[in-house]
Scaffold this active site. Structure first.
Site, PDB file in Angstrom:
ATOM      1  N   HIS A  37      40.521 -22.366 -24.919  1.00 20.51           N
ATOM      2  CA  HIS A  37      39.468 -22.279 -25.880  1.00 20.51           C
ATOM      3  C   HIS A  37      39.670 -21.214 -27.114  1.00 20.51           C
ATOM      4  CE1 HIS A  37      38.098 -19.480 -23.160  1.00 20.51           C
ATOM      5  NE2 HIS A  37      37.893 -18.717 -24.087  1.00 20.51           N
ATOM      6  N   HIS A 121      42.596 -16.008 -31.513  1.00 14.24           N
ATOM      7  CA  HIS A 121      43.704 -16.209 -30.716  1.00 14.24           C
ATOM      8  C   HIS A 121      43.013 -17.128 -29.609  1.00 14.24           C
ATOM      9  CE1 HIS A 121      41.289 -13.173 -28.549  1.00 14.24           C
ATOM     10  NE2 HIS A 121      41.637 -13.766 -27.351  1.00 14.24           N
TER      11      HIS A 121
HETATM   12  O1  3AM Z   1      38.979 -15.996 -25.347  1.00 11.00           O
HETATM   13  P1  3AM Z   1      39.576 -14.623 -24.653  1.00 11.00           P
HETATM   14  O2  3AM Z   1      40.508 -15.111 -23.417  1.00 11.00           O
HETATM   15  O3  3AM Z   1      40.099 -13.772 -25.544  1.00 11.00           O
HETATM   16  O4  3AM Z   1      38.294 -12.202 -22.224  1.00 11.00           O
HETATM   17  C1  3AM Z   1      37.169 -13.137 -22.177  1.00 11.00           C
HETATM   18  C2  3AM Z   1      37.457 -14.460 -23.219  1.00 11.00           C
HETATM   19  O5  3AM Z   1      38.183 -13.997 -24.135  1.00 11.00           O
HETATM   20  C3  3AM Z   1      36.020 -12.521 -23.119  1.00 11.00           C
HETATM   21  O6  3AM Z   1      35.351 -13.720 -23.398  1.00 11.00           O
HETATM   22  C4  3AM Z   1      35.914 -14.864 -23.460  1.00 11.00           C
HETATM   23  C5  3AM Z   1      35.568 -15.838 -22.540  1.00 11.00           C
HETATM   24  O7  3AM Z   1      35.308 -15.308 -21.393  1.00 11.00           O
HETATM   25  N1  3AM Z   1      35.362 -11.599 -22.323  1.00 11.00           N
HETATM   26  C6  3AM Z   1      34.972 -11.568 -21.164  1.00 11.00           C
HETATM   27  N2  3AM Z   1      34.168 -10.104 -20.660  1.00 11.00           N
HETATM   28  C7  3AM Z   1      34.278  -9.787 -21.818  1.00 11.00           C
HETATM   29  C8  3AM Z   1      33.627  -8.583 -22.086  1.00 11.00           C
HETATM   30  N3  3AM Z   1      33.027  -7.686 -21.356  1.00 11.00           N
HETATM   31  C9  3AM Z   1      35.071 -10.479 -22.920  1.00 11.00           C
HETATM   32  N4  3AM Z   1      34.903 -10.121 -24.087  1.00 11.00           N
HETATM   33  C10 3AM Z   1      34.397  -8.859 -24.454  1.00 11.00           C
HETATM   34  N5  3AM Z   1      33.692  -7.780 -23.499  1.00 11.00           N
END
Ligand code: 3AM
Length: 180
Positions: A37, A121
């Protein structure tokens, strides 16, 4: 308490094509194609009442459908210690507009503003202890990666459940982009 985030779901053929990139990097945990996603905003854990407020605040976001092209790959972390491999997104004013509308709707509701600049991204893999040379090779090998553009017609509020086997993402509410 649900753990929530707002993201663009990706069409199945796009997820399949991204899934074909997996491999060749020791220490990489590749995201299952069904979970790929593009995150617009991580919200975090909220209680039931807040979740309802988030759901209605997002319903007030109005933005037009737009085309999106995924292109390029890169990494987060340092060159020596990369922690994520991602697929990039071509410059896209429609996406930036939608993301800022989502952000401001959530901040109006009382969430802390996201301090980091939005860097669109699609996370492909999370890395632990991956050799820098192998990460660099992966990125060089996929330098010309590009998928045909697709139409974005909705964004989604997802819940994320952290299990031993990795995060399980569930689409909770889909919001159609209808134009302004
Ligand atoms: O789409 P990405 O992988 O960049 O890394 C987690 C993921 O991002 C991010 O939220 C998305 C869905 O899980 N994520 C998880 N914990 C987080 C946090 N504490 C976070 N982003 C910011 N702060």
């Amino acid at each position: 308490m649900p753990r929530l985030f707002v993201a663009l779901p990706l069409p199945e053929d796009v997820r399949e094509r991204l899934g074909l990139l997996a491999g060749g990097v020791p220490g990489a945990r590749w995201v299952d194609p069904e979970n790929l996603h593009l995150t617009l905003r991580f919200i975090g854990e909220v209680d039931g009442g807040w979740a309802e407020d988030v759901i209605s605040a997002l319903a007030g976001v109005s933005a037009k459908p737009f085309e999106l092209s995924l292109a390029g790959v890169g990494h987060w972390g340092t060159k020596e210690r990369a922690n994520v491999i991602w697929a990039g997104v071509e410059k896209n004013p429609g996406l930036t507009h939608l993301q800022s509308k989502v952000e401001s709707a959530l901040v109006r509701l009382g969430l802390e503003p996201e301090g980091r600049k939005f860097s669109p991204h699609v996370t492909l893999a999370r890395l632990s202890g991956s050799p820098a040379a192998r990460v660099a090779k992966f990125i060089a090998d996929h330098n010309l990666f590009r998928l045909p553009p697709f139409q974005v017609t909705a964004f989604t509020l997802f819940s994320s459940f952290l299990s031993r086997g990795g995060a399980i993402y569930t689409p909770e509410v889909e919001y159609a982009l209808l134009g302004t």
